[in-house]
Design a protein around this motif. Structure first.
Motif, mmCIF file in Angstrom:
data_model
loop_
_atom_site.group_PDB
_atom_site.id
_atom_site.type_symbol
_atom_site.label_atom_id
_atom_site.label_comp_id
_atom_site.label_asym_id
_atom_site.label_seq_id
_atom_site.Cartn_x
_atom_site.Cartn_y
_atom_site.Cartn_z
ATOM 1 N N UNK A 409 63.434 17.974 14.034
ATOM 2 C CA UNK A 409 63.814 19.082 13.154
ATOM 3 C C UNK A 409 63.053 19.012 11.836
ATOM 4 N N UNK A 410 62.977 17.841 11.276
ATOM 5 C CA UNK A 410 62.328 17.629 9.987
ATOM 6 C C UNK A 410 60.825 17.916 10.066
ATOM 7 N N UNK A 411 60.174 17.371 11.071
ATOM 8 C CA UNK A 411 58.722 17.532 11.203
ATOM 9 C C UNK A 411 58.322 18.991 11.444
ATOM 10 N N UNK A 412 59.126 19.712 12.218
ATOM 11 C CA UNK A 412 58.812 21.124 12.476
ATOM 12 C C UNK A 412 58.796 21.931 11.179
ATOM 13 N N UNK A 413 59.745 21.666 10.293
ATOM 14 C CA UNK A 413 59.760 22.370 9.015
ATOM 15 C C UNK A 413 58.554 22.002 8.164
ATOM 16 N N UNK A 414 58.211 20.735 8.130
ATOM 17 C CA UNK A 414 57.091 20.296 7.299
ATOM 18 C C UNK A 414 55.770 20.899 7.780
ATOM 19 N N UNK A 415 55.607 21.024 9.095
ATOM 20 C CA UNK A 415 54.379 21.605 9.648
ATOM 21 C C UNK A 415 54.235 23.073 9.277
ATOM 22 N N UNK A 416 55.356 23.770 9.115
ATOM 23 C CA UNK A 416 55.307 25.220 8.886
ATOM 24 C C UNK A 416 54.835 25.590 7.488
ATOM 25 N N UNK A 417 54.959 24.699 6.524
ATOM 26 C CA UNK A 417 54.684 25.063 5.131
ATOM 27 C C UNK A 417 53.213 25.362 4.839
ATOM 28 N N UNK A 418 52.245 24.582 5.316
ATOM 29 C CA UNK A 418 50.844 24.934 5.042
ATOM 30 C C UNK A 418 50.442 26.294 5.608
ATOM 31 N N UNK A 419 50.958 26.632 6.789
ATOM 32 C CA UNK A 419 50.639 27.932 7.382
ATOM 33 C C UNK A 419 51.296 29.064 6.608
ATOM 34 N N UNK A 420 52.526 28.841 6.132
ATOM 35 C CA UNK A 420 53.188 29.854 5.306
ATOM 36 C C UNK A 420 52.403 30.081 4.018
ATOM 37 N N UNK A 421 51.796 29.029 3.494
ATOM 38 C CA UNK A 421 50.980 29.150 2.283
ATOM 39 C C UNK A 421 49.814 30.110 2.507
ATOM 40 N N UNK A 422 49.189 30.034 3.680
ATOM 41 C CA UNK A 422 48.060 30.922 3.975
ATOM 42 C C UNK A 422 48.495 32.383 3.987
ATOM 43 N N UNK A 423 49.697 32.640 4.464
ATOM 44 C CA UNK A 423 50.201 34.015 4.501
ATOM 45 C C UNK A 423 50.541 34.492 3.097
ATOM 46 N N UNK A 424 51.159 33.641 2.311
ATOM 47 C CA UNK A 424 51.513 34.005 0.934
ATOM 48 C C UNK A 424 50.257 34.390 0.144
ATOM 49 N N UNK A 425 49.142 33.756 0.450
ATOM 50 C CA UNK A 425 47.888 34.077 -0.239
ATOM 51 C C UNK A 425 47.475 35.533 -0.063
ATOM 52 N N UNK A 426 47.930 36.182 1.004
ATOM 53 C CA UNK A 426 47.540 37.570 1.287
ATOM 54 C C UNK A 426 48.489 38.588 0.675
ATOM 55 N N UNK A 427 49.596 38.130 0.088
ATOM 56 C CA UNK A 427 50.592 39.054 -0.461
ATOM 57 C C UNK A 427 50.028 39.762 -1.684
ATOM 58 N N UNK A 428 50.188 41.077 -1.722
ATOM 59 C CA UNK A 428 49.734 41.877 -2.855
ATOM 60 C C UNK A 428 50.888 42.068 -3.846
ATOM 61 N N UNK A 429 50.525 42.414 -5.060
ATOM 62 C CA UNK A 429 51.542 42.627 -6.086
ATOM 63 C C UNK A 429 52.480 43.765 -5.713
ATOM 64 N N UNK A 430 51.937 44.768 -5.018
ATOM 65 C CA UNK A 430 52.764 45.887 -4.549
ATOM 66 C C UNK A 430 52.118 46.529 -3.338
ATOM 67 N N UNK A 431 52.953 47.110 -2.481
ATOM 68 C CA UNK A 431 52.461 47.884 -1.335
ATOM 69 C C UNK A 431 52.593 49.382 -1.568
ATOM 70 N N UNK A 432 53.107 49.754 -2.741
ATOM 71 C CA UNK A 432 53.314 51.167 -3.018
ATOM 72 C C UNK A 432 52.000 51.947 -3.074
ATOM 73 N N UNK A 433 50.913 51.258 -3.460
ATOM 74 C CA UNK A 433 49.649 51.979 -3.586
ATOM 75 C C UNK A 433 48.997 52.261 -2.238
ATOM 76 N N UNK A 434 49.346 51.507 -1.197
ATOM 77 C CA UNK A 434 48.768 51.726 0.133
ATOM 78 C C UNK A 434 49.743 52.402 1.093
ATOM 79 N N UNK A 435 51.029 52.312 0.821
ATOM 80 C CA UNK A 435 52.030 52.975 1.652
ATOM 81 C C UNK A 435 52.646 54.104 0.830
#
Length: 469
Positions: A409-435
């Motif tokens: 259980x512990x290791x699965x959570x730890x493995x997920x964090x670096x990949x979540x970081x890559x996704x967070x890098x793509x988050x824009x300040x807002x989606x209102x300008x494109x949607x």
């Protein structure tokens, strides 16, 4: 088909999903937190939970599309029915020892729960403004977990006089079922997206429902999105630890103490959700992506600390030790000296869990504001999450050493964090300008100019849809 809209149909808020979850999922969680679903037969509970989450995973792949086609009201109503059936099956097993009914109820709950959580996820992530999406999760999770807290307190109050009790009493199940049926009734208060406007005056979605062809295409696009693939480990790990924590609670503590642990879990989840949602993910001092990084760092740090403390206790006992405690009728009671620190551990297990869940939902909701897309996100999230749960309950059902379950259980959570970081890098300040956002005042004005007839409203929708394209 685009449904006609009249100005009188718009409403400002929809709190029914939280009320519904309080009465249904919250009560189910309360029973689960008692350990082995309130029974002392961990193997049977693991089997029913494994079947439940297996079908939950399969249905979750299509539940987002079902929600988009049927609408949230009918989807959530169908999604609540399985919770009443499952708690009723637990009660039946307690009094009649009907093992097959509990497994069947678990299967049906797996299907219905996927529908409920997809609809709830879409509402929670798409109805609020972008600046309030962390708070939206916090409020929902706090109310949902408050149901778990109240349920655990009910169980504690009913069973407190029987310190040697190993299974939950009949009156506990009756109390749970009454609350669940009230929750089911609240499903009829749910509003479709085209009848809800946000605080800034924008309509959540012009259409009330989608079409099967659109859902098939939408799901295909979702499975090709690398960001969703990168989040799969986080989804998989998000409920994996419940089997381990529930089994330890069931086998190491007596009935009243299991109820007390359940209450502490609910309290930890409520406080954790409110703190990360209001003060981190929706904090005003930082930009949105920075808040995501901050949330990820806090959750990762808590995971290391809390699970390290859990490991320090876990290495002191095994399944064989738990069996001896049961045979000697020496299960841990909250009055005993050896209970010290155990309640706090369960509190922080679920404090960390709430923050983990909040981060996952916040990341998904930051990628888009479209309720149909977010319903598919929620369906995929619950599908993969449930696949992890099915695997973990299967692992526990074959009496895997507690230490192995803890480390997995512990290791699965730890493995997920670096990949979540890559996704967070793509988050824009807002989606209102494109949607493109549509304001209800503009819709009302155009309807007023053309007349309030249904065909005028429908023409208005068509013109707005063309502008969006």
């Amino acid at each position: 088909m685009v449904l006609p809209i009249s100005p009188a149909l718009f409403l400002r808020a929809d709190n029914a999903p939280s009320q519904l979850s309080f009465g249904t999922v919250g009560m189910f969680s309360a029973v689960s937190n008692l350990g082995a679903g309130g029974t002392q037969d961990v193997a049977l509970s693991d089997t029913s939970q494994g079947v439940l989450y297996g079908l939950f995973a399969l249905t979750g792949l299509v539940s987002g599309g079902i929600n988009n086609i049927l609408g949230p009201r009918l989807t959530m109503f169908l999604g609540t029915l399985g919770y009443a059936l499952y708690v009723g099956a637990l009660w039946c097993f307690q009094t009649q020892a009907t093992r097959w009914f509990l497994i069947l109820a678990g299967a049906l709950l797996g299907v219905s729960a996927a529908l409920l959580w997809s609809a709830q996820g879409s509402i929670m992530m798409s109805y609020p403004l972008e600046k309030d999406k962390g708070k939206s999760f916090s409020i929902f999770w706090a109310i949902f977990q408050f149901g778990s807290l109240i349920g655990s307190l009910i169980a504690l109050g009913i069973n407190i006089r029987s310190g040697g009790l190993t299974a939950v009493s009949t009156s506990t199940y009756i109390a749970f079922l009454v609350i669940i049926f009230i929750g089911i009734a609240s499903a009829f208060l749910i509003l479709p997206p085209n009848r809800v406007i946000r605080g800034d005056g924008t309509i959540v979605k012009l259409e009330a429902a989608s079409h099967p062809r659109e859902e098939i295409i939408g799901m295909g696009r979702l499975l090709k999105d690398w960001r969703m693939l990168a989040l799969l480990p986080m989804f998989f790990a998000s409920n994996y630890f419940y089997a381990y924590q529930g089994a330890v609670n069931a086998l190491m503590f007596d009935g009243p103490t299991r109820a007390l642990n359940g209450a502490l879990e609910g309290a930890g989840a409520i406080i954790g959700a409110l703190m990360i949602g209001f003060f981190v993910l929706d904090g005003k001092r930082f930009k949105r992506r920075t808040r995501g990084y901050l949330g990820l760092g806090i959750v990762a740090g808590m995971t290391v600390i809390v699970w390290a403390v859990g490991l320090s206790w876990q290495v002191t006992f095994t399944r064989a030790d738990a069996k001896i405690l049961l045979e000697q009728k020496a299960l841990i009671n909250y009055k005993h000296a050896n209970y010290r620190g155990k309640g706090a551990l369960y509190f922080f297990y679920f404090f960390n869990d709430a923050c983990y869940q909040a981060l996952a939902y916040w990341i998904m909701s930051a990628l888009t504001n479209d309720p149909f897309t977010l319903a598919r996100f929620a369906g995929l999230y619950k599908a993969v999450q449930s696949a992890g749960s099915a695997g973990s309950f299967g692992m526990d059902a074959v009496f895997t050493p507690f230490l192995n379950e803890h480390l997995a259980s512990w290791c699965l959570m730890l493995v997920s964090y670096p990949l979540a970081y890559l996704v967070i890098r793509t988050i824009k300040e807002t989606n209102y300008d494109t949607e493109k956002m549509v304001y209800v005042d503009d819709v009302k004005a155009e309807i007023a100019e053309k007349g309030d007839a249904p065909h005028a409203a429908e023409d208005n929708h068509s013109s707005i849809e063309k502008e969006k394209e």
